[in-house]
Design an enzyme around this catalytic site. Structure first.
Site, PDB file in Angstrom:
ATOM      1  N   ASP A   8       0.793  -1.217   0.000  1.00  0.00           N
ATOM      2  CA  ASP A   8       0.000   0.000   0.000  1.00  0.00           C
ATOM      3  C   ASP A   8       0.835   1.281   0.000  1.00  0.00           C
ATOM      4  O   ASP A   8       0.665   2.130   0.870  1.00  0.00           O
ATOM      5  CB  ASP A   8      -0.953  -0.009   1.201  1.00  0.00           C
ATOM      6  CG  ASP A   8      -1.944  -1.137   1.116  1.00  0.00           C
ATOM      7  OD1 ASP A   8      -3.086  -0.873   0.732  1.00  0.00           O
ATOM      8  OD2 ASP A   8      -1.584  -2.294   1.409  1.00  0.00           O
ATOM      9  N   ASP A  43      -1.717  -2.095  -4.333  1.00  0.00           N
ATOM     10  CA  ASP A  43      -2.078  -0.707  -4.070  1.00  0.00           C
ATOM     11  C   ASP A  43      -0.872   0.197  -4.267  1.00  0.00           C
ATOM     12  O   ASP A  43      -0.529   1.030  -3.437  1.00  0.00           O
ATOM     13  CB  ASP A  43      -2.706  -0.531  -2.681  1.00  0.00           C
ATOM     14  CG  ASP A  43      -4.141  -1.037  -2.629  1.00  0.00           C
ATOM     15  OD1 ASP A  43      -4.624  -1.561  -3.654  1.00  0.00           O
ATOM     16  OD2 ASP A  43      -4.766  -0.900  -1.573  1.00  0.00           O
ATOM     17  N   ASN A  75      -6.569  -3.993  -4.520  1.00  0.00           N
ATOM     18  CA  ASN A  75      -7.879  -3.554  -4.996  1.00  0.00           C
ATOM     19  C   ASN A  75      -7.789  -2.304  -5.869  1.00  0.00           C
ATOM     20  O   ASN A  75      -8.609  -2.118  -6.771  1.00  0.00           O
ATOM     21  CB  ASN A  75      -8.855  -3.342  -3.831  1.00  0.00           C
ATOM     22  CG  ASN A  75      -8.348  -2.366  -2.813  1.00  0.00           C
ATOM     23  OD1 ASN A  75      -7.276  -2.565  -2.226  1.00  0.00           O
ATOM     24  ND2 ASN A  75      -9.108  -1.321  -2.565  1.00  0.00           N
ATOM     25  N   HIS A  76      -6.792  -1.463  -5.672  1.00  0.00           N
ATOM     26  CA  HIS A  76      -6.678  -0.275  -6.523  1.00  0.00           C
ATOM     27  C   HIS A  76      -6.235  -0.640  -7.936  1.00  0.00           C
ATOM     28  O   HIS A  76      -6.655   0.011  -8.900  1.00  0.00           O
ATOM     29  CB  HIS A  76      -5.748   0.759  -5.885  1.00  0.00           C
ATOM     30  CG  HIS A  76      -6.405   1.457  -4.743  1.00  0.00           C
ATOM     31  ND1 HIS A  76      -7.002   2.682  -4.871  1.00  0.00           N
ATOM     32  CD2 HIS A  76      -6.599   1.073  -3.464  1.00  0.00           C
ATOM     33  CE1 HIS A  76      -7.528   3.046  -3.711  1.00  0.00           C
ATOM     34  NE2 HIS A  76      -7.293   2.077  -2.835  1.00  0.00           N
TER      35      HIS A  76
END
Length: 156
Positions: A8, A43, A75-76
């Site tokens: 992330d 991410d 998920n991004h």
């Protein structure tokens, strides 16, 4: 063997570079020591100002070190690889294009496994229902292989 897991960074190049340096990556030569594996759990993009630069650095590391740098999708990334994005983010067209072009080369993964200790690495875990659909594998290597094969399949 040492494994570093990075997650992330969300378009923040400075944070990504600091994490890679802590993982013993030589950023000038893109060299990762033979006894080091880096797994980035996704991410990479959105929120921060440097999504394109982060994607470019990650891809360069993956290409220079295919057995020592693994890039998982979060998920991004999934948001922009699917036909219909589920949520609006701060990604720019160049970042989305860079991600999609990288995905065409097959060097992005859903999961990775490390041997010691046996560990499955994903962006957000493995739900029990999907684990059952994959045949309930007990071996993290098998689970990672099945998850990666499921990308763009009916299980996706």
């Amino acid at each position: 063997m040492r494994t570093y897991v990075i997650g992330d960074v969300s378009g923040h190049l400075g944070a990504f570079r600091r994490a890679l340096t802590a993982a013993e990556v030589d950023l000038d030569s893109l060299f990762i020591p033979d006894d080091v594996t880096v797994v980035s759990v996704g991410d990479l993009m959105d929120r921060g100002p440097d999504s394109v630069a982060v994607l470019e650095l990650a891809r360069a590391l993956a290409e220079a070190n295919p057995d020592r740098y693994l890039q998982l999708i979060g998920n991004h990334e999934v948001n922009w690889l699917d036909s219909y994005p589920l949520f609006v983010t701060h990604s720019t067209a160049p970042a989305i294009d860079a991600l999609r072009e990288w995905a065409l080369h097959g060097t992005l993964y859903v999961a990775a496994a490390i041997a010691d200790p046996p560990t499955l690495i994903t962006h957000a875990g493995l739900a029990i229902g999907l684990h059952a659909q994959l045949g309930s594998p007990h071996d993290p290597v098998v689970a990672a292989q099945r998850l990666n094969a499921a990308w763009n399949s009916p299980l996706h």
